[in-house]
Design an enzyme around this catalytic site. Sequence first.
Site, short mmCIF file in Angstrom:
data_model
loop_
_atom_site.label_atom_id
_atom_site.label_comp_id
_atom_site.label_asym_id
_atom_site.label_seq_id
_atom_site.Cartn_x
_atom_site.Cartn_y
_atom_site.Cartn_z
N GLU A 15 0.84 -1.22 0.00
CA GLU A 15 0.00 0.00 0.00
C GLU A 15 0.86 1.25 0.00
O GLU A 15 2.06 1.20 0.28
CB GLU A 15 -0.88 0.03 1.26
CG GLU A 15 -2.28 -0.56 1.06
CD GLU A 15 -3.22 0.37 0.31
OE1 GLU A 15 -2.78 1.45 -0.12
OE2 GLU A 15 -4.40 0.01 0.16
N ARG A 98 -7.72 0.47 12.98
CA ARG A 98 -6.35 0.83 12.64
C ARG A 98 -6.40 1.88 11.54
O ARG A 98 -7.43 2.08 10.90
CB ARG A 98 -5.55 -0.38 12.15
CG ARG A 98 -6.02 -0.97 10.81
CD ARG A 98 -4.90 -1.72 10.13
NE ARG A 98 -5.30 -2.55 9.01
CZ ARG A 98 -5.50 -2.11 7.76
NH1 ARG A 98 -5.41 -0.81 7.47
NH2 ARG A 98 -5.83 -2.94 6.79
N ASN A 100 -5.62 3.43 7.88
CA ASN A 100 -5.49 2.92 6.52
C ASN A 100 -4.75 4.00 5.71
O ASN A 100 -3.81 4.60 6.23
CB ASN A 100 -6.87 2.53 5.95
CG ASN A 100 -6.75 1.50 4.86
OD1 ASN A 100 -5.89 0.61 4.93
ND2 ASN A 100 -7.57 1.59 3.84
N ASN A 147 -9.76 5.38 2.33
CA ASN A 147 -8.74 5.05 1.34
C ASN A 147 -8.23 6.26 0.58
O ASN A 147 -7.83 7.24 1.20
CB ASN A 147 -9.26 3.93 0.41
CG ASN A 147 -8.57 2.62 0.73
OD1 ASN A 147 -7.34 2.58 0.85
ND2 ASN A 147 -9.32 1.55 0.85
N ASP A 197 -9.67 1.97 -4.50
CA ASP A 197 -8.79 1.90 -3.32
C ASP A 197 -7.96 3.18 -3.24
O ASP A 197 -8.51 4.25 -3.05
CB ASP A 197 -7.96 0.62 -3.41
CG ASP A 197 -7.25 0.27 -2.12
OD1 ASP A 197 -6.97 1.19 -1.33
OD2 ASP A 197 -6.96 -0.91 -1.88
ZN ZN Z 1 -5.90 1.32 0.32
#
Ligand code: ZN
Length: 292
Positions: A15, A98, A100, A147, A197
């Site tokens: 990521e 958590r 991101n 995201n 995302d």
């Molecule tokens: Zn992501």
Amino acid sequence: MECFNLRVPACELGEGPVWDPERQCLWWVDINQGAVHQYHITSEIHREIKTGSLCSAVLLCDSGKLIVTLKDGFAYMDAATGSTACLAKIEEDLPENRFNDAKCDPAGRVWAGTMNYCSGQPGAGNLYALEAEHTVVKKLTDITCSNGMAWSPDHQLFYYIDSPTREVTAFSYDKATGTISNKRTIIQIPETQGMPDGMTIDDEGMLWVAVWGGSSVIRYDPFSGKCLSKIQLPVVNVTSCTFGGENLEDLYITTAMTGQSDEALKEQPLAGQVFVCKNTGCKGLPPHKFRD
Ligand code: ZN
């Protein structure tokens, strides 16, 4: 355009790629492994730093330090030694949450959202901004899987993705105060095509959206909502992307192994790899940095 994977270890959940113009390297994270990865494009030297926590993003600072978003909050990371120091704790009362995705804004704040990573409980996450003096401001609530983020080249708009909505939204953005307002949906991804995302923006103000479950990065015009072009990848779960390379003309793309059955992974030997698409014909913007 030529796309290939870097010679680096595969990530469980790769990521947050960030181009570092000073060091001429790419940084990214493996959230589940709590690892920060660094890759120099000319020497091809790869380094992995273990944070000892879940680590959802790595960002650049004006000082040359890094900022990481860990399970319990924002922390500085020393780029040379990899040691971390807490900057601000977050959601200590929410053990199933958590961080991101995270990104710096044009004024030098760090924006980072949270999610429930145990059950995925809808609406359990929030979006925060860390200000220069280390205070944390809550920007949005009722987020499920915070995201992608991007700011328009003229710094007037903030683009945001809460993945399960399958939407990219736009807000009016006030750079001086960090206020966002007037939310509207600008892009909708059909259920059959996956979930948006991470994303980045190019110097024409077009959005490049990584599609989880969609084996692709799609370039959209945020003003018409139209798909302009598509990069197809040999991996189903594509997580995020950023422009890098000497002229910011190469697109770096992270992917994940997680979320796929062992059976499905057999057909995706490159799952979790970082890809680079050379000479996209488009150009990115230099990354914003935390003003410290
Ligand atoms: Zn992501």
